[in-house]
Design an enzyme around this catalytic site. Structure first.
Site, PDB file in Angstrom:
ATOM      1  N   GLY A  96       1.129  -1.101   0.306  1.00 47.96           N
ATOM      2  CA  GLY A  96      -0.122   0.324  -0.644  1.00 47.96           C
ATOM      3  C   GLY A  96       0.899   0.881  -0.116  1.00 47.96           C
ATOM      4  N   CYS A  97       1.993   1.534   0.870  1.00 53.03           N
ATOM      5  CA  CYS A  97       2.212   2.676   0.898  1.00 53.03           C
ATOM      6  C   CYS A  97       3.426   2.894  -0.474  1.00 53.03           C
ATOM      7  CB  CYS A  97       3.310   2.260   2.127  1.00 53.03           C
ATOM      8  SG  CYS A  97       2.329   2.424   3.552  1.00 53.03           S
ATOM      9  N   THR A  98       3.867   2.174  -1.071  1.00 53.36           N
ATOM     10  CA  THR A  98       4.425   1.927  -2.283  1.00 53.36           C
ATOM     11  C   THR A  98       3.817   2.649  -3.589  1.00 53.36           C
ATOM     12  OG1 THR A  98       6.025   0.258  -1.992  1.00 53.36           O
ATOM     13  CG2 THR A  98       5.617   0.691  -4.229  1.00 53.36           C
TER      14      THR A  98
ATOM     15  N   ALA B 223       2.996   6.130  -2.765  1.00 44.41           N
ATOM     16  CA  ALA B 223       3.958   6.809  -2.870  1.00 44.41           C
ATOM     17  C   ALA B 223       4.798   6.999  -4.242  1.00 44.41           C
ATOM     18  CB  ALA B 223       5.421   6.044  -2.350  1.00 44.41           C
TER      19      ALA B 223
END
Length: 155
Positions: A46-48, A51
């Site tokens: 999710g964070c990838t 970003a």
């Protein structure tokens, strides 16, 4: 756990190390609008996605006068790996002691599968040129969030 920010609040000042260990302060961006987003962990799906979405839209956001800063509790070394692996262009800052996360209301109680625990609340704070909170979004989704911000900001 501190209270969540609301529009009109003074954005808490911060100075944190970036992926290269250089100190970056909110004050460095005075006179520009800043999108400060908080995410749980580098190198996670999710964070990838989030970003990469910010990186893909960085030129559009910068052209509209916005700088983008991502903050997580990861160490600078992990942020450097994250940046290199995903070819990220956004500024990533390390907040391992979670002081800035807490000051922005982005660290606190979360619930997952019936369990309650403390963790990073995925959040985005838009700070205006004078250092005031323009938008404060909490519990945002990683997917589609950047498109929503662009739409909400009228870019």
């Amino acid at each position: 756990m501190s209270a969540r920010l609301t529009p009109g609040d003074e954005a808490p000042a911060f100075t944190l190390p970036d992926a290269d260990g250089n100190e970056v302060s909110l004050a460095d961006h005075k006179g520009r609008k800043v999108i400060v987003y908080f995410y749980p962990a580098a190198l996670t799906p999710g964070c990838t996605k989030q970003a990469c979405d910010f990186t893909d839209n960085l030129d559009l956001l910068a052209g509209a006068g916005y700088d983008v800063i991502g903050i997580s509790p990861d160490a600078p070394e992990k942020l450097a790996k994250f940046r290199a692996k995903e070819n990220l262009k956004v500024t990533l800052l390390a907040d391992p002691d979670k002081k800035v996360l807490d000051a922005y209301g982005a660290y606190g109680e979360k619930k997952n599968y019936g369990k309650t625990y403390l963790g990073v609340i995925r959040s985005t704070i838009v700070v205006d040129e004078q250092g005031k909170v323009e938008h404060a979004l909490y519990n945002v989704r990683a997917t589609g969030h950047v498109a929503k911000i662009i739409k909400d900001l009228g870019i």
